[in-house]
Motif scaffolding. Structure first.
Motif, PDB file in Angstrom:
ATOM      1  N   GLU A  47      40.032  61.972  79.662  1.00  0.00           N
ATOM      2  CA  GLU A  47      40.411  61.031  78.605  1.00  0.00           C
ATOM      3  C   GLU A  47      41.586  61.569  77.802  1.00  0.00           C
ATOM      4  O   GLU A  47      41.568  62.702  77.325  1.00  0.00           O
ATOM      5  CB  GLU A  47      39.227  60.764  77.685  1.00  0.00           C
ATOM      6  N   ILE A  48      42.610  60.736  77.665  1.00  0.00           N
ATOM      7  CA  ILE A  48      43.756  61.024  76.802  1.00  0.00           C
ATOM      8  C   ILE A  48      43.628  60.136  75.571  1.00  0.00           C
ATOM      9  O   ILE A  48      43.588  58.906  75.684  1.00  0.00           O
ATOM     10  CB  ILE A  48      45.094  60.747  77.519  1.00  0.00           C
ATOM     11  N   GLY A  49      43.530  60.749  74.403  1.00  0.00           N
ATOM     12  CA  GLY A  49      43.315  59.993  73.177  1.00  0.00           C
ATOM     13  C   GLY A  49      44.595  59.449  72.573  1.00  0.00           C
ATOM     14  O   GLY A  49      45.705  59.872  72.911  1.00  0.00           O
ATOM     15  N   GLU A  50      44.439  58.526  71.641  1.00  0.00           N
ATOM     16  CA  GLU A  50      45.569  57.927  70.944  1.00  0.00           C
ATOM     17  C   GLU A  50      46.233  58.918  69.996  1.00  0.00           C
ATOM     18  O   GLU A  50      47.432  58.861  69.756  1.00  0.00           O
ATOM     19  CB  GLU A  50      45.092  56.709  70.135  1.00  0.00           C
ATOM     20  N   ASP A  51      45.436  59.815  69.430  1.00  0.00           N
ATOM     21  CA  ASP A  51      45.927  60.644  68.340  1.00  0.00           C
ATOM     22  C   ASP A  51      46.247  62.079  68.739  1.00  0.00           C
ATOM     23  O   ASP A  51      46.355  62.948  67.888  1.00  0.00           O
ATOM     24  CB  ASP A  51      44.902  60.657  67.202  1.00  0.00           C
ATOM     25  N   HIS A  52      46.363  62.353  70.057  1.00  0.00           N
ATOM     26  CA  HIS A  52      46.659  63.732  70.425  1.00  0.00           C
ATOM     27  C   HIS A  52      48.067  64.098  69.988  1.00  0.00           C
ATOM     28  O   HIS A  52      48.993  63.307  70.070  1.00  0.00           O
ATOM     29  CB  HIS A  52      46.447  63.961  71.929  1.00  0.00           C
ATOM     30  N   GLU A  53      48.205  65.324  69.495  1.00  0.00           N
ATOM     31  CA  GLU A  53      49.458  65.744  68.880  1.00  0.00           C
ATOM     32  C   GLU A  53      50.417  66.389  69.872  1.00  0.00           C
ATOM     33  O   GLU A  53      51.575  66.635  69.531  1.00  0.00           O
ATOM     34  CB  GLU A  53      49.166  66.719  67.740  1.00  0.00           C
ATOM     35  N   VAL A  54      49.953  66.709  71.050  1.00  0.00           N
ATOM     36  CA  VAL A  54      50.806  67.346  72.041  1.00  0.00           C
ATOM     37  C   VAL A  54      50.906  66.446  73.269  1.00  0.00           C
ATOM     38  O   VAL A  54      50.135  65.506  73.440  1.00  0.00           O
ATOM     39  CB  VAL A  54      50.268  68.737  72.430  1.00  0.00           C
ATOM     40  N   ILE A  55      51.861  66.763  74.124  1.00  0.00           N
ATOM     41  CA  ILE A  55      52.215  65.895  75.235  1.00  0.00           C
ATOM     42  C   ILE A  55      51.260  66.082  76.414  1.00  0.00           C
ATOM     43  O   ILE A  55      50.917  67.199  76.799  1.00  0.00           O
ATOM     44  CB  ILE A  55      53.661  66.179  75.684  1.00  0.00           C
ATOM     45  N   GLY A  56      50.825  64.957  76.989  1.00  0.00           N
ATOM     46  CA  GLY A  56      50.060  64.993  78.225  1.00  0.00           C
ATOM     47  C   GLY A  56      48.794  65.810  78.113  1.00  0.00           C
ATOM     48  O   GLY A  56      47.936  65.566  77.256  1.00  0.00           O
ATOM     49  N   LEU A  57      48.670  66.817  78.985  1.00  0.00           N
ATOM     50  CA  LEU A  57      47.479  67.670  79.042  1.00  0.00           C
ATOM     51  C   LEU A  57      47.642  68.973  78.266  1.00  0.00           C
ATOM     52  O   LEU A  57      46.767  69.841  78.333  1.00  0.00           O
ATOM     53  CB  LEU A  57      47.159  68.001  80.501  1.00  0.00           C
ATOM     54  N   ARG A  58      48.710  69.116  77.515  1.00  0.00           N
ATOM     55  CA  ARG A  58      48.956  70.395  76.839  1.00  0.00           C
ATOM     56  C   ARG A  58      47.906  70.723  75.779  1.00  0.00           C
ATOM     57  O   ARG A  58      47.784  71.885  75.373  1.00  0.00           O
ATOM     58  CB  ARG A  58      50.353  70.415  76.222  1.00  0.00           C
ATOM     59  N   HIS A  59      47.144  69.746  75.336  1.00  0.00           N
ATOM     60  CA  HIS A  59      46.122  70.034  74.335  1.00  0.00           C
ATOM     61  C   HIS A  59      45.015  70.942  74.859  1.00  0.00           C
ATOM     62  O   HIS A  59      44.258  71.518  74.073  1.00  0.00           O
ATOM     63  CB  HIS A  59      45.512  68.721  73.807  1.00  0.00           C
ATOM     64  N   ILE A  60      44.916  71.092  76.177  1.00  0.00           N
ATOM     65  CA  ILE A  60      43.831  71.920  76.726  1.00  0.00           C
ATOM     66  C   ILE A  60      44.271  73.374  76.920  1.00  0.00           C
ATOM     67  O   ILE A  60      43.473  74.203  77.378  1.00  0.00           O
ATOM     68  CB  ILE A  60      43.304  71.331  78.051  1.00  0.00           C
ATOM     69  N   GLU A  61      45.487  73.724  76.567  1.00  0.00           N
ATOM     70  CA  GLU A  61      46.001  75.066  76.847  1.00  0.00           C
ATOM     71  C   GLU A  61      45.183  76.192  76.210  1.00  0.00           C
ATOM     72  O   GLU A  61      44.892  77.193  76.878  1.00  0.00           O
ATOM     73  CB  GLU A  61      47.465  75.164  76.428  1.00  0.00           C
ATOM     74  N   PRO A  62      44.767  76.106  74.934  1.00  0.00           N
ATOM     75  CA  PRO A  62      43.981  77.219  74.372  1.00  0.00           C
ATOM     76  C   PRO A  62      42.679  77.454  75.130  1.00  0.00           C
ATOM     77  O   PRO A  62      42.319  78.612  75.415  1.00  0.00           O
ATOM     78  CB  PRO A  62      43.725  76.773  72.925  1.00  0.00           C
ATOM     79  N   ALA A  63      41.962  76.382  75.471  1.00  0.00           N
ATOM     80  CA  ALA A  63      40.709  76.531  76.217  1.00  0.00           C
ATOM     81  C   ALA A  63      40.984  77.077  77.613  1.00  0.00           C
ATOM     82  O   ALA A  63      40.224  77.914  78.134  1.00  0.00           O
ATOM     83  CB  ALA A  63      39.984  75.190  76.306  1.00  0.00           C
ATOM     84  N   ARG A  64      42.041  76.621  78.232  1.00  0.00           N
ATOM     85  CA  ARG A  64      42.405  77.113  79.576  1.00  0.00           C
ATOM     86  C   ARG A  64      42.730  78.594  79.544  1.00  0.00           C
ATOM     87  O   ARG A  64      42.309  79.358  80.435  1.00  0.00           O
ATOM     88  CB  ARG A  64      43.601  76.315  80.082  1.00  0.00           C
ATOM     89  N   ASP A  65      43.467  79.028  78.530  1.00  0.00           N
ATOM     90  CA  ASP A  65      43.837  80.438  78.438  1.00  0.00           C
ATOM     91  C   ASP A  65      42.595  81.318  78.297  1.00  0.00           C
ATOM     92  O   ASP A  65      42.498  82.382  78.922  1.00  0.00           O
ATOM     93  CB  ASP A  65      44.784  80.667  77.261  1.00  0.00           C
ATOM     94  N   ARG A  66      41.631  80.866  77.479  1.00  0.00           N
ATOM     95  CA  ARG A  66      40.409  81.645  77.319  1.00  0.00           C
ATOM     96  C   ARG A  66      39.626  81.702  78.633  1.00  0.00           C
ATOM     97  O   ARG A  66      39.105  82.762  79.013  1.00  0.00           O
ATOM     98  CB  ARG A  66      39.542  81.042  76.220  1.00  0.00           C
TER      99      ARG A  66
END
Length: 480
Positions: free
Chosen positions: A199-218
């Motif tokens: 799910e891509i929300g209306e209010d995400h502040e970053v582009i595309g899938l970049r919002h998952i980067e912190p969780a991915r890095d961990r």
């Protein structure tokens, strides 16, 4: 509609099925003037849909460089999604050697990367961006992409930095690579990764899938540096699919379905310990979950080592059990139910309910403990035929002192079932897959070896598997 999982050796029922058809994104609603900047429109997507949306970036690059650039750039994508090689963003192959969990995720990364690369070629040939927005709009598209240190192949460098190249096309291509790398990475934990709705929300502040980067890095830090724990795999998937949920437990329900370990819906013999599976179902309706759709599934016993125990030695093998019934005659229905216990808001525990074929007696096992047992079980190594090692014989005592018990002997006892003797115990699930899962939830999970099929050639390997001290339980799937 009830949600059913049909598998070899049984059926699991839980919750109600979720219909995601109404959540589908229809990109055709966009017009040419809508392409001001690139992003993934709000909505629910499967993996191939995300590849299609990201492909607009590649189309914009090739609109400037010509269609001949597509082949080399797609080969660069394939190299970036590989698990070894100079351009691999996740050069995982050398790190995974000799470690079972790492090898499992390596195989996932390789399979998903290959599929995404194939889809990218297929989708580029269709030119969906040109059909949706028009050629001129693609020529005008500019995207500011930060440097993600993705290496390009020499062939791609020559095109992107050659006479027809420019900083604009380099940034468009960098974003294209990065979005598909992120997509590959967030799908790795799932056995059925192609079905998972993102799910891509209306209010995400970053582009595309970049919002998952912190969780991915961990997640990748834990995976590469440590022997990753199951809770870290679940934490990662929760952060991607349901970030508002407090991470806990072994699985969860959210608005678009339920995520549980892969042994739910597949034979515990073949299901990979460590992988998850998304199900289009909700076990708890909102009203029972404290008016929230996000629910984490937790273990009944947080510390199984401190859980109450019974000892199998109190039940004589092959003889009437403590209720006076003949355990050998007690069989189980191949259909079982997964049901919730009444939870506090945001958390729940789940039970696996097994029913006897005769009399309808019900047995309840904590699903979390069953899945924990699946993660901790052993499989036989390569069998070596000898004259002194063979399968258990029928009757109360098997070959070389192996003690044979019925499934009901195990399920009848309270708490987790262990032994106070250094003996070998044999239990058959009679080809009943839900029963096999239930037995994994009842046996104390420290030296349980699971045997497949007719098992004849696996018994020697089963003797060598697991710990070479203390009691050992040989849990035989049996033939459906």
């Amino acid at each position: 509609m009830d949600y059913l999982i049909r598998m070899e050796g049984g059926t699991l029922r839980f919750g109600t099925q979720v219909d995601l058809k109404s959540e589908a994104v229809t990109g055709n609603s966009n017009t040419v003037r809508d392409l001001v900047k690139w992003d993934i429109p709000a909505g629910v997507y499967r993996a191939k849909d995300i590849v299609r949306e990201a492909g607009i970036l590649l189309e914009a690059v090739c609109a400037r460089l010509g269609d001949a650039a597509a082949g080399p750039l797609l080969r660069n994508l394939q190299a970036s999604l590989a698990v070894s090689g100079r351009e691999a963003v996740l050069p995982f192959a050398p790190l995974a050697a000799g470690e079972e969990r790492k090898s499992l995720f390596l195989a996932q990364a390789e399979q998903i990367g290959t599929a995404l690369s194939g889809w990218a070629r297929e989708i580029y040939a269709e030119q969906p961006g040109r059909q949706r927005y028009g050629y001129d709009a693609l020529l005008r598209l500019v995207h500011r992409s930060r440097c993600d240190q993705h290496l390009w192949t020499p062939e791609a460098v020559g095109i992107l930095m050659g006479p027809a190249g420019s900083p604009e096309v380099m940034q468009l291509f960098n974003e294209y690579l990065h979005q598909l790398v992120l997509l590959r990475d967030i799908l790795i934990p799932y056995e059925n990764w192609g079905e998972v709705p993102l799910e891509i929300g209306e209010d995400h502040e970053v582009i595309g899938l970049r919002h998952i980067e912190p969780a991915r890095d961990r997640f990748f830090t834990e995976l590469i540096v440590k022997r990753i724990a199951h809770k870290e795999i679940v934490r990662f998937t929760q952060k991607v699919l349901c970030p508002e949920l407090v991470p806990v437990g072994y699985g969860f329900q959210y608005r678009l379905g339920t995520v549980l370990p892969a042994a739910v819906g597949k034979s515990p013999v073949t299901a990979a310990p460590g992988l998850l599976r998304w199900h289009p179902a909700q076990i708890l309706p909102g009203s029972e979950a404290g008016n929230t759709e996000a629910v984490a599934f937790d273990y009944e016993q947080a510390d199984y080592g401190a859980a109450p125990r019974s000892y199998i030695d109190s039940c004589a093998p092959g003889r009437p059990n403590r209720d006076g019934a003949n355990a050998a005659s007690l069989h189980f229905r191949s259909a079982a139910d997964i049901v919730p216990r009444m939870p506090p808001p945001g958390r729940a525990s789940l039970e696996l309910r097994l029913t006897a074929s005769e009399g309808g007696r019900e047995y309840r096992v904590d699903l979390g403990q069953a899945l924990r047992g699946h993660r901790y079980m052993y499989r036989p190594g390569a069998a070596i035929s000898t004259e002194t090692e063979s399968s258990p014989t029928s009757g109360s005592e098997g070959h070389s002192g192996w003690l044979e018990y019925e499934a009901a002997d195990i399920l009848d006892l309270p708490g987790l079932v262990d032994s106070s003797r250094d003996s070998i115990y044999y239990v058959s699930a009679e080809g009943n897959t839900p029963l096999l899962l239930g037995l994994l939830g009842k046996l104390f999970p420290q030296n349980v070896v699971i045997i497949d099929g007719d098992g004849a050639d696996e018994y020697p390997g089963a003797l060598r598997a697991g710990k070479q001290f203390g009691a050992k339980f040989l849990l035989h799937r049996g033939i459906p």
